[in-house]
Design an enzyme around this catalytic site. Structure first.
Site, PDB file in Angstrom:
ATOM      1  N   GLU A  45       0.705  -1.065  -0.341  1.00 46.97           N
ATOM      2  CA  GLU A  45      -0.069  -0.361   0.265  1.00 46.97           C
ATOM      3  C   GLU A  45       0.898   1.162   0.211  1.00 46.97           C
ATOM      4  OE1 GLU A  45      -2.129  -3.078   2.897  1.00 46.97           O
ATOM      5  OE2 GLU A  45      -0.027  -2.286   1.725  1.00 46.97           O
ATOM      6  N   CYS A  69      -1.972  -3.957   7.782  1.00 48.76           N
ATOM      7  CA  CYS A  69      -1.134  -4.281   8.984  1.00 48.76           C
ATOM      8  C   CYS A  69      -1.305  -2.783  10.260  1.00 48.76           C
ATOM      9  CB  CYS A  69       0.001  -4.149   8.461  1.00 48.76           C
ATOM     10  SG  CYS A  69       1.143  -3.076   8.759  1.00 48.76           S
ATOM     11  N   SER A 160      20.188 -47.911  -7.722  1.00 48.25           N
ATOM     12  CA  SER A 160      18.213 -47.325  -7.435  1.00 48.25           C
ATOM     13  C   SER A 160      18.027 -46.260  -8.655  1.00 48.25           C
ATOM     14  CB  SER A 160      18.338 -46.168  -6.503  1.00 48.25           C
ATOM     15  OG  SER A 160      19.145 -44.794  -6.483  1.00 48.25           O
ATOM     16  N   THR A 188      22.150 -40.325   1.994  1.00 44.85           N
ATOM     17  CA  THR A 188      21.891 -39.719  -0.018  1.00 44.85           C
ATOM     18  C   THR A 188      22.940 -39.580   0.028  1.00 44.85           C
ATOM     19  OG1 THR A 188      19.786 -39.956   0.661  1.00 44.85           O
ATOM     20  CG2 THR A 188      20.237 -38.915  -1.783  1.00 44.85           C
ATOM     21  N   ASP A 192      25.084 -40.834  -3.521  1.00 48.91           N
ATOM     22  CA  ASP A 192      24.246 -40.897  -4.287  1.00 48.91           C
ATOM     23  C   ASP A 192      25.248 -39.259  -5.079  1.00 48.91           C
ATOM     24  OD1 ASP A 192      23.012 -43.407  -3.778  1.00 48.91           O
ATOM     25  OD2 ASP A 192      20.750 -41.860  -3.759  1.00 48.91           O
ATOM     26  N   ARG A 199      15.989 -28.794 -12.591  1.00 50.55           N
ATOM     27  CA  ARG A 199      16.283 -28.511 -14.487  1.00 50.55           C
ATOM     28  C   ARG A 199      15.201 -29.033 -15.075  1.00 50.55           C
ATOM     29  NH1 ARG A 199      20.582 -31.309 -11.851  1.00 50.55           N
ATOM     30  NH2 ARG A 199      19.305 -33.525 -12.295  1.00 50.55           N
ATOM     31  N   GLU A 256      13.353 -35.353  -0.296  1.00 48.15           N
ATOM     32  CA  GLU A 256      13.638 -36.054  -0.856  1.00 48.15           C
ATOM     33  C   GLU A 256      14.229 -37.970  -0.372  1.00 48.15           C
ATOM     34  OE1 GLU A 256      15.356 -36.180  -5.960  1.00 48.15           O
ATOM     35  OE2 GLU A 256      14.053 -34.345  -4.661  1.00 48.15           O
ATOM     36  N   GLY A 258      16.642 -40.031   2.103  1.00 50.46           N
ATOM     37  CA  GLY A 258      16.485 -41.350   1.529  1.00 50.46           C
ATOM     38  C   GLY A 258      15.400 -41.706   2.401  1.00 50.46           C
TER      39      GLY A 258
END
Length: 326
Positions: A45, A69, A160, A188, A192, A199, A256, A258
């Site tokens: 505002e 507010c 995996s 993880t 990995d 992406r 995400e 493990g």
């Protein structure tokens, strides 16, 4: 109001909500527009009012996505700024839930300003994640995993890549881009070496902040050390770390991997949404997608509400919410 929502989305997600404002003349012409650009900057505002000459807003209508507010923080109360500018009418979509910041609508009405709350669902949806943080003190948590039909996340030797097909993996990247932060466990990272970037072909995708939970250090040569958002490490105290993330403006967290970390969030009752990718394959062996959830008897099972089923190439996406989110 639709234009005010568009303006709101120009502002950053963070500790403060995204808010947009449009000022209209008594004839309905647009006088000025504004949006909140982040903590410590003028609210929407006031941003719109700053674009007008003194007195130019007298008798105008302010259309705002969130109730103005009524408190002084890093900036002054928007309700008072609107009164000083001579605004005659205020239309807002969502009510301010804050104990300190709410009350702007009542303050304006008491001063003779016509106040209207539209209550449209789009207004609430715009700041739904921010409202969740205000209500719970932590980000909204999505737990994701991919599994075979027999509930395995990897083959017996730990490999995996890839259980799911390209369509499911592309969907994961869109999910990453839709969240403020992404979490994995140190196991993880060591197994990995993930990048945890979003992406998306042909798009400059937003990048989530990577957060690594656990006690073991992240190797200096890990791919995450080169993440465009940097790297944040966290302890095993999930509730404390979630509160810290919320205090830093993280509204949504994508867990995400493990199985150990996913299970820890589920066991602690801190998972609000599940996204599970089911691949039409069988692996057998000990590498289950989840560990112990603290379910000892059938009466303790964690019931879910399925909100979405979708085929992604050869795979099936199942989205669900926990009982407390229904």
């Amino acid at each position: 109001m639709a234009r005010a929502r568009e303006l709101a989305l120009r502002g950053p997600r963070g500790i403060n909500p995204q808010v947009g404002a449009v000022l209209l003349s008594p004839a309905g012409d647009v006088l000025a527009e504004g949006w909140h650009r982040g903590a410590g900057t003028p609210h929407a505002e006031v941003d719109a009012l700053s674009r007008l000459a003194p007195g130019a807003a007298r008798g105008a209508t302010a259309v705002v996505t969130l109730e103005p507010c009524n408190h002084t923080g890093r900036t002054g109360p928007c309700a008072e700024a609107l009164l000083e500018a001579g605004i005659a009418r205020v239309v807002h979509a969502a009510a301010d839930p804050g104990e300190a910041s709410s009350g702007g609508a009542a303050r304006l009405a008491a001063a003779g300003v016509a106040v209207e709350r539209t209550g449209e669902p789009e207004g609430e949806a715009l700041i739904a994640d921010w409202l969740f943080v205000q209500r719970t003190g932590r980000p909204r948590v999505t737990v994701k995993w991919a599994q075979s039909l027999d509930g395995r996340a990897a083959a017996a030797d730990g490999t995996s890549r890839w259980i799911t097909g390209p369509e499911a993996r592309a969907h994961v990247h869109r999910e990453r881009a839709a969240h403020d932060a992404i979490a994995v466990g140190t196991g993880t990272v060591l197994a990995d070496d993930p990048q945890l970037t979003a992406r998306i072909d042909g798009e400059d995708a937003p990048q989530p902040l990577p957060v690594v939970f656990g006690d073991r250090p992240v190797p200096e040569d890990a791919a995450l050390r080169r993440h465009p958002r940097g790297l944040r490490t966290a302890s095993r105290d999930l509730e404390r770390e979630l509160r810290a993330l919320a205090a830093d403006g993280i509204q949504t967290l994508y867990v995400e991997g493990g199985p150990t970390l996913a299970s820890a969030f589920l066991r602690a009752g801190l998972a609000d949404r599940l996204t599970v990718y089911l691949a039409p394959t069988l692996l057998g062996g000990p590498r289950t997608a989840l560990d112990d959830l603290g379910v000892g008897t059938i009466d303790e099972q964690r019931r879910l509400a399925v909100t979405r089923l979708e085929h992604l190439g050869r795979d099936l996406l199942v989205e669900a919410t926990t009982e407390k989110e229904r």
